[in-house]
Design a protein around this motif. Sequence first.
Motif, mmCIF file in Angstrom:
data_model
loop_
_atom_site.group_PDB
_atom_site.id
_atom_site.type_symbol
_atom_site.label_atom_id
_atom_site.label_comp_id
_atom_site.label_asym_id
_atom_site.label_seq_id
_atom_site.Cartn_x
_atom_site.Cartn_y
_atom_site.Cartn_z
ATOM 1 N N VAL A 137 -15.050 -46.644 139.073
ATOM 2 C CA VAL A 137 -14.873 -48.108 138.847
ATOM 3 C C VAL A 137 -15.963 -48.872 138.182
ATOM 4 O O VAL A 137 -17.104 -48.456 138.500
ATOM 5 C CB VAL A 137 -14.672 -48.629 140.386
ATOM 6 C CG1 VAL A 137 -14.355 -50.057 140.575
ATOM 7 C CG2 VAL A 137 -13.694 -48.018 141.064
ATOM 8 N N GLN A 138 -15.623 -49.591 137.363
ATOM 9 C CA GLN A 138 -16.412 -50.234 136.477
ATOM 10 C C GLN A 138 -16.465 -51.948 136.718
ATOM 11 O O GLN A 138 -15.474 -52.237 137.258
ATOM 12 C CB GLN A 138 -16.377 -50.194 135.094
ATOM 13 C CG GLN A 138 -16.424 -48.820 134.352
ATOM 14 C CD GLN A 138 -16.184 -48.275 133.000
ATOM 15 O OE1 GLN A 138 -15.748 -49.399 132.171
ATOM 16 N NE2 GLN A 138 -16.222 -47.122 132.711
ATOM 17 N N ALA A 194 -15.379 -55.361 136.920
ATOM 18 C CA ALA A 194 -14.381 -56.337 136.690
ATOM 19 C C ALA A 194 -14.061 -57.520 137.866
ATOM 20 O O ALA A 194 -14.382 -57.352 138.849
ATOM 21 C CB ALA A 194 -13.077 -55.014 136.528
ATOM 22 N N THR A 206 -10.161 -55.224 140.803
ATOM 23 C CA THR A 206 -9.869 -53.654 140.503
ATOM 24 C C THR A 206 -8.575 -53.221 141.387
ATOM 25 O O THR A 206 -8.842 -53.424 142.526
ATOM 26 C CB THR A 206 -11.091 -52.829 140.550
ATOM 27 O OG1 THR A 206 -12.150 -53.451 139.679
ATOM 28 C CG2 THR A 206 -10.615 -51.261 140.243
ATOM 29 N N LEU A 211 -7.605 -50.043 142.652
ATOM 30 C CA LEU A 211 -8.167 -48.626 143.039
ATOM 31 C C LEU A 211 -6.929 -48.030 143.739
ATOM 32 O O LEU A 211 -6.612 -48.126 144.899
ATOM 33 C CB LEU A 211 -9.267 -48.788 143.838
ATOM 34 C CG LEU A 211 -9.800 -47.305 144.286
ATOM 35 C CD1 LEU A 211 -10.269 -46.639 142.782
ATOM 36 C CD2 LEU A 211 -11.310 -47.782 144.817
ATOM 37 N N ALA A 236 -2.245 -54.608 135.401
ATOM 38 C CA ALA A 236 -3.570 -54.614 134.715
ATOM 39 C C ALA A 236 -3.654 -55.120 133.230
ATOM 40 O O ALA A 236 -4.511 -55.773 132.642
ATOM 41 C CB ALA A 236 -4.223 -53.389 135.072
ATOM 42 N N ARG A 258 -8.794 -54.308 136.192
ATOM 43 C CA ARG A 258 -8.732 -52.785 135.823
ATOM 44 C C ARG A 258 -7.828 -52.176 136.721
ATOM 45 O O ARG A 258 -7.785 -52.463 138.112
ATOM 46 C CB ARG A 258 -9.963 -52.392 135.793
ATOM 47 C CG ARG A 258 -11.030 -52.912 134.716
ATOM 48 C CD ARG A 258 -12.411 -52.177 134.675
ATOM 49 N NE ARG A 258 -13.446 -52.625 133.945
ATOM 50 C CZ ARG A 258 -13.535 -52.222 132.751
ATOM 51 N NH1 ARG A 258 -13.049 -51.061 132.503
ATOM 52 N NH2 ARG A 258 -14.502 -52.717 132.005
ATOM 53 N N HIS A 259 -7.208 -50.973 136.223
ATOM 54 C CA HIS A 259 -6.696 -50.076 137.219
ATOM 55 C C HIS A 259 -7.188 -48.659 137.152
ATOM 56 O O HIS A 259 -7.725 -48.347 135.965
ATOM 57 C CB HIS A 259 -4.956 -49.775 136.875
ATOM 58 C CG HIS A 259 -4.375 -48.833 137.513
ATOM 59 N ND1 HIS A 259 -3.964 -47.866 136.794
ATOM 60 C CD2 HIS A 259 -4.291 -48.628 138.903
ATOM 61 C CE1 HIS A 259 -3.120 -46.939 137.869
ATOM 62 N NE2 HIS A 259 -3.522 -47.519 138.999
ATOM 63 N N VAL A 260 -7.677 -48.124 138.269
ATOM 64 C CA VAL A 260 -8.371 -46.992 138.302
ATOM 65 C C VAL A 260 -7.596 -45.834 139.195
ATOM 66 O O VAL A 260 -7.385 -46.349 140.525
ATOM 67 C CB VAL A 260 -9.775 -47.167 138.966
ATOM 68 C CG1 VAL A 260 -10.476 -45.780 139.108
ATOM 69 C CG2 VAL A 260 -10.670 -47.919 137.947
#
Length: 115
Positions: free
Chosen positions: A22-23, A25, A28, A30, A51, A58-60
């Motif tokens: 995870v960066q 954002a 996110t 997750l 996303a 972001r999508h992780v």
Amino acid sequence: MTPDPGAAGQRIDPTLLAQLGVQPAQATLLQFSSAFCAPCRAVRRVSGEVAALLPGVRHVEVDAESHLDAVRALGIWRTPTLLVLDAEGRVAKRATGVPGKAQLIAVLGDLLPAA
């Protein structure tokens, strides 16, 4: 998508988030998945589309079996589990199952700055 109200507001350790990829954002998605989980593929598709649609999101996706320590630490009991995180790494929403696209956008709308 079944919400888990007990998780709202929980701040996840930044070191753990970094280990999961995870960066920073504004928000996110997750996702915890497993290899043979058909609903996980649906969550991946919906989360990826959302996303791509919303700047700052972001999508992780995390393979639960490869990250058992994180799974235990975060109380992930089934896949798919989706954690919606704010910019500070706090859990805004936690859900199992496949969310609707509109449902996910609504949750993220509360986390993103007004355009």
